[in-house]
Scaffold this active site. Structure first.
Site, short mmCIF file in Angstrom:
data_model
loop_
_atom_site.label_atom_id
_atom_site.label_comp_id
_atom_site.label_asym_id
_atom_site.label_seq_id
_atom_site.Cartn_x
_atom_site.Cartn_y
_atom_site.Cartn_z
N ASP A 413 -32.62 3.05 -19.56
CA ASP A 413 -32.65 4.07 -18.52
C ASP A 413 -34.11 4.32 -18.15
O ASP A 413 -35.02 3.88 -18.86
CB ASP A 413 -31.99 5.35 -19.05
CG ASP A 413 -31.99 6.47 -18.03
OD1 ASP A 413 -31.77 6.18 -16.84
OD2 ASP A 413 -32.21 7.63 -18.41
N THR A 415 -35.47 7.69 -16.33
CA THR A 415 -35.87 9.08 -16.46
C THR A 415 -35.62 9.58 -17.88
O THR A 415 -34.50 9.54 -18.38
CB THR A 415 -35.11 9.96 -15.46
OG1 THR A 415 -35.32 9.46 -14.15
CG2 THR A 415 -35.59 11.40 -15.54
N PHE A 699 -24.61 21.32 -7.98
CA PHE A 699 -24.82 19.88 -7.83
C PHE A 699 -23.70 19.11 -8.55
O PHE A 699 -23.23 19.51 -9.61
CB PHE A 699 -26.17 19.50 -8.44
CG PHE A 699 -26.44 18.01 -8.42
CD1 PHE A 699 -27.04 17.41 -7.34
CD2 PHE A 699 -26.09 17.22 -9.51
CE1 PHE A 699 -27.30 16.05 -7.33
CE2 PHE A 699 -26.33 15.87 -9.51
CZ PHE A 699 -26.94 15.28 -8.42
N LYS A 723 -30.39 21.29 -0.78
CA LYS A 723 -31.35 20.27 -1.20
C LYS A 723 -30.57 19.14 -1.86
O LYS A 723 -29.50 19.35 -2.43
CB LYS A 723 -32.37 20.84 -2.18
CG LYS A 723 -31.81 21.15 -3.56
CD LYS A 723 -32.90 21.57 -4.52
CE LYS A 723 -32.30 21.88 -5.90
NZ LYS A 723 -33.30 22.34 -6.87
N ARG A 765 -40.15 11.06 -7.30
CA ARG A 765 -38.76 11.46 -7.12
C ARG A 765 -38.69 12.32 -5.87
O ARG A 765 -39.45 13.27 -5.72
CB ARG A 765 -38.25 12.24 -8.33
CG ARG A 765 -38.23 11.42 -9.60
CD ARG A 765 -38.07 12.30 -10.83
NE ARG A 765 -36.81 13.04 -10.81
CZ ARG A 765 -35.68 12.60 -11.35
NH1 ARG A 765 -35.65 11.43 -11.94
NH2 ARG A 765 -34.58 13.34 -11.32
N THR A 845 -31.06 2.54 -13.44
CA THR A 845 -31.41 3.91 -13.11
C THR A 845 -30.65 4.38 -11.88
O THR A 845 -30.15 3.56 -11.09
CB THR A 845 -32.93 4.04 -12.85
OG1 THR A 845 -33.24 5.37 -12.47
CG2 THR A 845 -33.37 3.10 -11.74
N GLY A 846 -30.57 5.67 -11.72
CA GLY A 846 -29.93 6.25 -10.55
C GLY A 846 -30.91 6.60 -9.45
O GLY A 846 -30.51 7.12 -8.41
N ARG A 941 -29.74 3.16 -8.19
CA ARG A 941 -28.62 3.92 -7.64
C ARG A 941 -27.31 3.53 -8.32
O ARG A 941 -26.27 3.39 -7.66
CB ARG A 941 -28.51 3.71 -6.13
CG ARG A 941 -29.67 4.21 -5.31
CD ARG A 941 -29.80 5.71 -5.36
NE ARG A 941 -30.69 6.24 -4.34
CZ ARG A 941 -31.16 7.48 -4.34
NH1 ARG A 941 -30.83 8.30 -5.32
NH2 ARG A 941 -31.96 7.90 -3.38
N ASP A 971 -26.01 8.03 -20.06
CA ASP A 971 -26.30 6.75 -20.71
C ASP A 971 -25.34 6.44 -21.85
O ASP A 971 -25.47 5.40 -22.48
CB ASP A 971 -27.74 6.75 -21.25
CG ASP A 971 -28.77 7.02 -20.18
OD1 ASP A 971 -28.62 6.46 -19.09
OD2 ASP A 971 -29.71 7.80 -20.43
#
Length: 1347
Positions: A413, A415, A699, A723, A765, A845-846, A941, A971
């Site tokens: 991963d 982050t 979110f 946001k 980011r 990663t996203g 993504r 993860d």
């Protein structure tokens, strides 16, 4: 027990099972039933809060443990042989003697299991006896009880810094708004505070909470392990239903923070709590080496059957060759002898019993002991200890340590794994205008320079005179003064607040951009109440879930020591000095061309004045357990007005949110207070606005955004601030270049998207912010649907998301932000070392593609000379063409004769949509083939499910050893899918209250965590799912390159030696059968044969497997290529196994026939012949091990000499006392007589030399003619440290490795509006020449790109 009571118990058990299996549970208060028996309790069918993680009881230990041990086929095999030995017709030993080996093995394993289970029992007892407060109806107050006394339906009170004992439905808190703050790091790894709100309208919160007034029914779903979802409603006596969700649930294991006290209703207890349902205990996997071992055991079984068949056939032929009946054959009761055929059939089973030790019965136990020793050394390695978090390596999977030395692919991963997960505000774009915040970047750069040099150590206990001299240094050169001041105060800031959690100035101090500050000032001077710039900063301050607390209520890091009140006040003053000095100097140094004028400027014109004091709103009390509790009072309106920015502390669920709030604070938009119904913000002018919070759209991973709906206090408008990710926000504006957008809106959207792309390429980011004015009638109609969704039980999450999506449309774009997530220490060094070790590193990663690419450059996952292929397409046809074209070019390059012995450095970047297409059944082979030929792969993504799918695909298709490393709940799937899963526990580790001493912290950890092996740490979600847990990514380097290599080579060599030892010894009995008519007779006493494997030769190989070291740690770290020896087939393969078996056959032949030739023609008895043979075999086996040992230690010498000494002591004693213990032949005084005969010593010396001469010769020739890299490394290890280090440095310089500098985020070629960001191939021509052509098809380009 009567039949009636038995029937009652069975009936209650069935009813309880039905009650627990229901989808919904009806729970009522237990207060009316206090003092009654369990059978009278309304919630009696649900589990109590006492936990039991042990596997055994005193009654069930023996049968359950034997049942588990007999899952091993080897144990069943040996028990079968013992049973077979009880039949006189086939027995080879005395039945009692045959029982000894298997009984010893089973007993040792049982003792080990019993010790582990006893440790679990001790942990359970401590945890179950932890004190808590439960309401008593008789005493009319909360009384002290134990965790094990908590039941479903009880009312439990928890206080600040207390661990929650069960899953509680929050009914009351000390906060007037019904808010309780939690720290959930023990469960999900997130150390930031989370808000939980009491169920509205159920209990009266003022003046005091009365549990006896609660007469409602709580209806909730049955227990599950989902930590993020909870369905429940409270049905009042008037049948009114009040919905509740995860926002009102206090989970067991969480810690109450910044809340004086809270009370809740127990809905789940004990093993039904969500934390316990997520706790799977230690993981047991089968390692690759163990799977190979099982295959070799099958080969040994085949070899055993072949030898037994030879013995059976030999016995048949021997009997046929005799002229009459052999005198040693005993007839049956009728005086008849068995026929040769039947006798040979029996002899087959007799030979199996005689040669049974060919299958190493003690090998499995020895492997477990070796792995426990290896785990001990790993967990106690000081280099893998992180002092900041006071954490060490955790080994949760106890039987795959050797897999660490065979890893070929690492999936990581980004982050929190490669990066710090500390967010720093860097840049922003407002209404299409970019503000780079250069002054802020300069201060951060100075901090980096400090961090790398580490040339000055700041003492926070400096005298005031020293502080004053540091603040007023006007007589120096202005430029030097500014630079040194920035560096000095950065060091002060870093050191002074190093003990404060999540609030160091590096993360919280933002230097405003001069142009943006002037723009805000102009808007403020114009007295405009609404403006896009104001809305942008209001969105930063409001659109979040940040918890506002007083500075005195900050949580402390676990490693912080207890400070006095005086030192704390000095520290607070110093913190304010630091922030003020850093801000003033950095702003005015950049704003003014003449430094001398900076002192004359009014500070109030730029930022408001900070006061060097903090109002103490926290009280300290002592609870019944002796722990300190804190009371953080809610701020009254008068308190809010008196609050200064220095008094505030922000803690958010996400570090991004905290960074944005601190950025807004730097521009004067200060978030003062937050309640469930309002948000208070102070404007730069000093005016305070109280926004009424109508709803918060949280979110979620599907929407990729969050929104807050508020009522503006001035305009009275309903305003939605949103946001989220750029693509999630841009699509809500309509198509980016849609005709319906006005020219200004179109330009703002286009410029903002361009700035976001640039931020992403800089490794930042990105988040976009938007606004929407909601009409009142629209809001009222939407509110009805929203309340209906919140009260729903079925499909609640889907309905809530649909209402959120319905409101988040036709937004007006305000701007975007760029936040930096910094790389962890030594990440580039680690990745370079892993790549040199032959390990391919993938990052899943996203984040955005551009962000991942830049991080890839910064951490040296991608080098500047690499060909970087960006695969991004929207349909399967394009993806197929892209894969085929790229793969064809790569193959053509490899097949070109000019490219022999050259490596093509290719890296692939693929987004989530393209990856989903590439993972389809008809394309996955092409994708894996392309990825296999690449040096690195970045998947951007991607979803958690895609992460696990990629890991499984690579593992199954390429048949390689995979390792996954991550730090978060997203993860978990990837970690569980890999052969080896590693969790990162450093930044998000378990937090311990700072006012505990070190001894108290250790007791706190042990009492509040479920200890399954030796580590008393409560794991995070990623750690819970992992096999190993480390605190920093850099520790992966030594864990794999050193400990992984050692564990694999030690265990592989030990297993090979074990097979050799058993084959060499058992063949002595086999060769003897050719001279005793294949009668199954042994020339060595049975007891000595048993002792030989159990005692004389068992400890040396175990110590060999635990402590041997072929190469030093320094050389393994300096030359990572040495790790490649364990990859693929490794040292333990088909060839090495059969070479050792053949060597065992040769040595057994020598060991048998040398004494045979010496005593040929003599009249020695059977044991006189067997004793020197047994002694010689001991020396041969031990000297063979001496040849294999690479690093001798005192332990090795002790066990080797001890084994020899033990052999002679036991054998001499046995020969002296064994007069008639083995009739008709007895080994009485045999060894004593042999040791008086010089021939005995000649046989031992000659046999040992002849037997080991071929192996010694083989090693000498191999190491001289074709030495392996490990041999070169061992020779280098023998040199002085300075010579060795110089050689490593020269070797690395020749390879171009060198020392990796601390990498900063580099900026790849920036995109422009005319140039799409789809392919980074700046150096393709230099790397590949003119003949190489790569056709990359991109949806955005619409045509092939030729490079």
């Amino acid at each position: 027990m009567t039949w009636r009571s038995l029937v009652t118990r069975v009936r209650d058990a069935l009813r309880g099972q039905r009650a627990r299996d229901k989808d919904l549970r009806n729970l009522v208060s237990t207060l009316p039933y206090e003092g009654l028996g369990r059978s009278k309790q309304p919630n009696r069918y649900f589990q109590s809060n006492a936990i039991k993680t042990t596997k055994y009881t005193l009654l069930t230990f023996i049968p359950m443990n034997l049942y588990e041990q007999f899952h091993r086929l080897a144990n069943i095999y040996f028990v079968g042989l013992v049973i077979l030995n009880f039949f006189p017709v086939v027995n080879a030993f005395q039945p009692e003697v045959a029982l000894i080996p298997i009984c010893v093995i089973l007993a040792l394993t049982a003792l080990k299991d019993a010790w582990e289970d006893f440790r679990r029992y001790q942990s359970d007892r401590k945890l179950n006896n932890t004190p808590c407060l439960i309401y008593s109806r008789r005493e009319k107050l909360f009384v002290e009880r134990r965790w094990k006394d908590v039941k479903v339906g009880d009312f439990v009170r928890v206080v600040c810094n207390e661990i929650i004992p069960a899953d509680l439905l929050l009914l009351h808190t000390s906060d007037p708004n019904g808010v309780c703050h939690l720290e959930t790091s023990n469960l999900d790894g997130e150390t930031n505070l989370k808000q939980r709100t009491a169920v509205h309208g159920v209990c009266v919160t003022d003046p005091a909470f009365d549990p006896e007034s609660f007469n409602s029914i709580v209806v909730c779903e049955k227990p599950n392990n989902n930590l993020n979802h909870f369905k429940c409603y409270v049905e009042k006596p008037d049948k009114e239903k009040v919905g509740a969700g995860i926002e009102s649930l206090l989970l067991r294991g969480c810690t109450v923070r910044n809340t004086d006290h809270a009370a809740g209703f127990v809905v789940y207890a004990g093993h039904e709590t969500k934390s316990m349902l997520n706790n799977n205990g230690p993981r047991y996997k089968r390692s690759k080496l163990e799977r190979k071992l099982n295959i070799d055991v099958i080969f040994c079984v085949i070899l055993l059957f072949a030898m037994c068949l030879i013995g059976s056939l030999g016995h048949y032929l021997w009997q046929l060759s005799l002229p009459g009946a052999a005198p040693y054959l005993v007839p049956d009761s009728n005086g008849n002898l068995d026929s040769p055929g039947l006798s040979s059939f029996y002899m087959f089973f007799t030979m199996i019993i005689l040669l049974q030790i060919l299958i190493p019965i003690s090998l499995y136990v020895s492997i477990e002991l070796v792995k426990m020793g290896q785990i001990f050394f790993i967990t106690n390695d000081i280099d893998l200890y992180d002092e900041k978090t006071d954490s060490q390596v955790q080994c949760k999977a106890l039987n795959i340590t050797e897999d660490l030395g065979q890893v070929e692919y690492i999936f990581s991963d980004k982050t929190g794994t490669l990066t710090e997960n500390k967010m720093l505000f860097r840049r922003c774009s407002v209404m299409g205008t970019e503000y780079p915040h250069k002054e802020n970047a300069i201060c951060l750069a100075d901090f980096d320079e400090l961090d790398s040099e580490e040339e000055i150590i700041f003492n926070q206990h400096q005298s005031p005179q020293q502080m004053s001299r540091a603040l007023h240094c006007e007589d120096r050169n202005p430029g030097d003064t500014q630079r040194q001041d920035r560096r000095h105060w950065s060091r002060v800031a870093a050191t002074a607040q190093s003990h404060v959690a999540f609030s160091s100035p590096l993360e919280t101090s933002v230097i405003p951009d001069r142009k943006l500050l002037q723009q805000i000032s102009r808007i403020e001077s114009s007295s405009r109440k609404t403006d896009p710039y104001l809305d942008f900063f209001l969105a930063l301050a409001i659109c979040n879930t940040v918890v506002v607390s007083m500075a005195t209520a900050r949580r402390q890091r676990a490693s912080a020591s207890l400070h006095s009140s005086q030192s704390s006040s000095v520290l607070d003053t110093l913190t304010n000095l630091v922030k003020k000095s850093v801000s003033l100097r950095c702003i005015f140094t950049s704003c003014q061309s003449k430094p001398k004028k900076s002192s004359s400027l009014s500070e109030d014109s730029v930022i408001e004045e900070d006061n060097f004091y903090s109002s103490d709103k926290m009280e300290s009390t002592e609870d019944i357990s002796g722990y300190r509790k804190c009371s953080v009072h809610a701020l009254s309106p008068s308190d809010v007005s008196a609050v200064t920015s220095a008094d505030l502390s922000y803690e958010a669920e996400s570090p991004d949110e905290a960074a944005l709030v601190y950025a807004a604070k730097a521009y004067g938009f200060i978030l003062l207070a937050r309640t469930p119904n309002s948000v208070t913000v102070r404007l730069p002018s000093g005016e305070e606005l109280v926004f009424e919070v109508l709803d918060t759209l949280t979110f979620d991973s599907n929407r990729k955004r969050m929104s807050v709906l508020v009522k503006h206090p001035i305009t009275k408008e309903y305003v939605l601030y949103t946001k989220g990710a750029d693509y999630a926000i841009m699509e809500l504006l309509g198509t980016l270049y849609a005709e319906h957008l006005s020219g200004k809106q179109k330009k703002v959207a286009t410029d903002t998207q361009y700035h976001v792309d640039c931020y992403a390429k800089d490794g930042l980011r990105t988040l976009c912010f938007a606004k929407k004015i909601v009409r009142e009638e629209t809001y009222e109609s939407w509110l009805v649907e929203r309340q209906r969704a919140l009260a729903a039980i079925d499909n609640r999450e889907e309905l809530i998301m649909e209402t959120a999506v319905r409101l988040e449309t036709n937004l007006s774009l305000l701007g975007a932000t760029g936040i930096e997530d910094r790389l962890q220490e030594s990440v580039p060094d680690t990745i370079v070392a892993l790549r040199e070790a032959g390990i391919q590193v993938w990052v899943l990663t996203g984040d955005k593609t551009e962000t991942a690419v830049n991080i890839g450059y910064a951490c040296r996952l991608v080098e500047e000379e690499d060909l970087l292929i960006n695969m991004s397409c929207k349909n399967k046809l394009t993806c197929t063409a892209l894969l085929d074209c790229t793969l064809a070019e790569v193959k053509r390059y490899n097949e070109d004769p000019q490219n022999v012995d050259t490596t093509q450095n290719i890296s692939v970047v693929i987004d989530g949509d393209t990856l989903a297409i590439a993972l389809s059944p008809d394309l996955r082979d092409s994708f894996i083939e392309l990825a296999r030929r690449c040096r690195s792969v970045l998947c951007c993504r991607v979803t958690p499910l895609q992460k696990s799918t990629v890991v499984k695909l690579v593992r199954d298709k390429l048949k390689v050893m995979t390792l996954a490393v991550g730090d978060g709940a997203n993860d978990v799937n990837m970690i569980q899918a890999a052969d080896v899963g590693i969790g990162i526990s450093g930044q998000e580790g378990m937090q311990v209250p700072a006012d505990f001493s070190r001894a108290s912290r250790m007791q706190f950890l042990s009492e509040t965590c479920i200890k399954h092996f030796v580590t008393p740490l409560c794991p995070l979600q990623a750690v819970m799912a992992s096999d190993f847990a480390i605190s920093r990514f850099k520790h992966l380097r030594k864990l794999l390159l050193v400990h992984g290599h050692w564990c694999y080579t030690r265990l592989a060599n030990m297993i090979i030696y074990f097979f050799y030892k058993n084959v060499a010894y058992v063949n002595l009995l086999f060769w003897y059968q050719f001279f005793c008519g294949f009668s199954g007779t042994a020339m060595i006493d049975y007891w000595l044969m048993i002792f030989f494997n159990l005692f004389f030769t068992s400890v040396p190989p175990i110590m060999f497997g635990i402590m041997d070291r072929d190469v030093s740690a320094e050389l393994l770290l300096g030359v990572p290529e040495l790790y490649r020896t364990g990859q693929g087939k490794g040292e333990y393969n088909f060839l090495t196994f059969w070479i050792s078996i053949l060597d065992a056959f040769y040595q057994s032949l020598v060991c048998f026939f040398v004494p045979y030739l010496v005593y040929q023609g003599s009249d020695v008895d059977i044991f006189t012949f067997g004793t020197p043979l047994n002694t010689a075999s001991l020396f041969i086996i031990l000297f063979h091990l001496s040849i294999e040992i690479k690093a001798w230690t005192v332990v090795h010498w002790a066990v080797m000499l001890g084994s020899v000494l033990l052999y002679f002591v036991v054998t001499l004693a046995f020969s002296a006392i064994c007069v008639t213990c083995n009739p008709p032949s007895n080994p009485y005084w045999i060894l004593q007589s042999q040791m008086a005969d010089p021939v005995f010593y000649l046989i031992c010396v000659l046999t040992t030399v002849v037997a080991l001469l071929p192996r010694c010769t083989f090693h000498v020739l191999k190491n001289s003619i074709a030495p392996s890299p490990l041999i070169h490394a061992r020779h280098l290890d023998q040199k002085e440290a300075s010579i060795r280090d110089q050689w490593i440095k020269e070797w690395r310089s020749m390879r171009g490795g060198g020392q990796v500098r601390r990498s900063r985020l580099s900026t790849p070629p920036s995109p422009t509006p005319e140039t799409p960001v789809d392919i980074f191939s700046d150096t393709i021509g230099e790397m590949t020449g003119d003949d190489f052509t790569l056709n990359v098809i991109s949806e955005n380009c619409g045509r092939p790109v030729h490079t």
